[in-house]
Design a protein around this motif. Sequence first.
Motif, mmCIF file in Angstrom:
data_model
loop_
_atom_site.group_PDB
_atom_site.id
_atom_site.type_symbol
_atom_site.label_atom_id
_atom_site.label_comp_id
_atom_site.label_asym_id
_atom_site.label_seq_id
_atom_site.Cartn_x
_atom_site.Cartn_y
_atom_site.Cartn_z
ATOM 1 N N ASP A 28 0.860 -1.172 0.000
ATOM 2 C CA ASP A 28 0.000 0.000 0.000
ATOM 3 C C ASP A 28 0.900 1.226 0.000
ATOM 4 N N ALA A 29 0.544 2.242 -0.767
ATOM 5 C CA ALA A 29 1.305 3.485 -0.793
ATOM 6 C C ALA A 29 0.334 4.647 -0.814
ATOM 7 N N ARG A 30 0.733 5.726 -0.154
ATOM 8 C CA ARG A 30 -0.106 6.923 -0.157
ATOM 9 C C ARG A 30 0.768 8.159 -0.044
ATOM 10 N N LYS A 31 0.262 9.246 -0.591
ATOM 11 C CA LYS A 31 0.935 10.534 -0.510
ATOM 12 C C LYS A 31 0.707 11.098 0.877
ATOM 13 N N ARG A 32 1.734 11.714 1.432
ATOM 14 C CA ARG A 32 1.603 12.391 2.729
ATOM 15 C C ARG A 32 1.364 13.876 2.494
ATOM 16 N N HIS A 61 6.455 15.793 -1.723
ATOM 17 C CA HIS A 61 7.437 14.769 -2.089
ATOM 18 C C HIS A 61 7.570 13.653 -1.043
ATOM 19 N N GLN A 62 6.645 13.563 -0.098
ATOM 20 C CA GLN A 62 6.724 12.487 0.895
ATOM 21 C C GLN A 62 5.606 11.481 0.666
ATOM 22 N N TYR A 63 5.990 10.193 0.808
ATOM 23 C CA TYR A 63 5.068 9.088 0.584
ATOM 24 C C TYR A 63 5.272 8.050 1.673
ATOM 25 N N GLU A 64 4.189 7.412 2.041
ATOM 26 C CA GLU A 64 4.241 6.314 3.005
ATOM 27 C C GLU A 64 3.949 5.023 2.255
ATOM 28 N N VAL A 65 4.833 4.053 2.409
ATOM 29 C CA VAL A 65 4.671 2.755 1.759
ATOM 30 C C VAL A 65 4.649 1.693 2.851
ATOM 31 N N LEU A 115 2.609 -9.109 9.730
ATOM 32 C CA LEU A 115 3.471 -7.949 9.924
ATOM 33 C C LEU A 115 3.125 -6.882 8.906
ATOM 34 N N GLU A 116 2.908 -5.663 9.391
ATOM 35 C CA GLU A 116 2.765 -4.491 8.529
ATOM 36 C C GLU A 116 3.947 -3.593 8.856
ATOM 37 N N TYR A 117 4.819 -3.413 7.876
ATOM 38 C CA TYR A 117 6.036 -2.645 8.071
ATOM 39 C C TYR A 117 6.053 -1.498 7.073
ATOM 40 N N GLY A 118 6.240 -0.289 7.575
ATOM 41 C CA GLY A 118 6.151 0.876 6.719
ATOM 42 C C GLY A 118 7.413 1.696 6.672
ATOM 43 N N GLY A 119 7.446 2.516 5.660
ATOM 44 C CA GLY A 119 8.528 3.468 5.507
ATOM 45 C C GLY A 119 7.980 4.777 4.992
ATOM 46 N N VAL A 120 8.617 5.864 5.413
ATOM 47 C CA VAL A 120 8.288 7.183 4.893
ATOM 48 C C VAL A 120 9.445 7.580 3.984
ATOM 49 N N PHE A 121 9.108 7.913 2.739
ATOM 50 C CA PHE A 121 10.114 8.183 1.723
ATOM 51 C C PHE A 121 9.967 9.601 1.180
ATOM 52 N N HIS A 122 11.097 10.219 0.912
ATOM 53 C CA HIS A 122 11.133 11.485 0.179
ATOM 54 C C HIS A 122 11.553 11.121 -1.237
ATOM 55 N N VAL A 123 10.685 11.415 -2.210
ATOM 56 C CA VAL A 123 10.940 11.030 -3.607
ATOM 57 C C VAL A 123 10.776 12.260 -4.501
ATOM 58 N N GLU A 124 11.818 12.543 -5.276
ATOM 59 C CA GLU A 124 11.777 13.639 -6.250
ATOM 60 C C GLU A 124 12.350 13.146 -7.569
#
Length: 167
Positions: free
Chosen positions: A54-58, A62-66, A88-97
């Motif tokens: 699952d992915a969503r815009k924060r 330029h930040q996204y949570e996956v 297990l649900e494991y997430g990351g917050v990413f800065h993508v440009e």
Amino acid sequence: MTEANGAAPEAAPQVKMSVLAQFVRDLSFENVLAQKGFTGSEMQPDVQVAVSLDARKRAVEHQYEVVSKFRVSSKNKATGDTLFLLELEYGGVFHVEGVSEDQLHPFLLIECPRLLFPFIRRIISDVTRDGGFPALNVDTVDFLALYRQELARRAQAQAKPEAQPVQ
């Protein structure tokens, strides 16, 4: 190198990605074998791993949570009895440009989970070991193939004609 008009060629945008945070959103481990009591029968574990993403815009630009969701179950091949269940649900917050809009969705659901996977593998290994079973080292997940399967599933679901009402 210059173009015919003397201007420098326009460079493709540089992709920039960084992991800002990682977190366990949810973790559950159920040792069914211990709850039922060990029977002493021959154990032949059959492990099944299901993965969803699952992915969503924060709110921040330029930040996204996956979030990678893993469901690992083990059953005894001989009896079909469940040995354990791990979710297990494991997430990351990413800065993508620098990723074009048409490539952002696959980028978030392929490249980002690929970066998180070693941490997920380690958690699954530790939890199964600490739960009384041999440490389970999950095979590497091909996130590109997983993405393509999901696209094919969605295309097939859209291609099915809706049932016509009987007149």
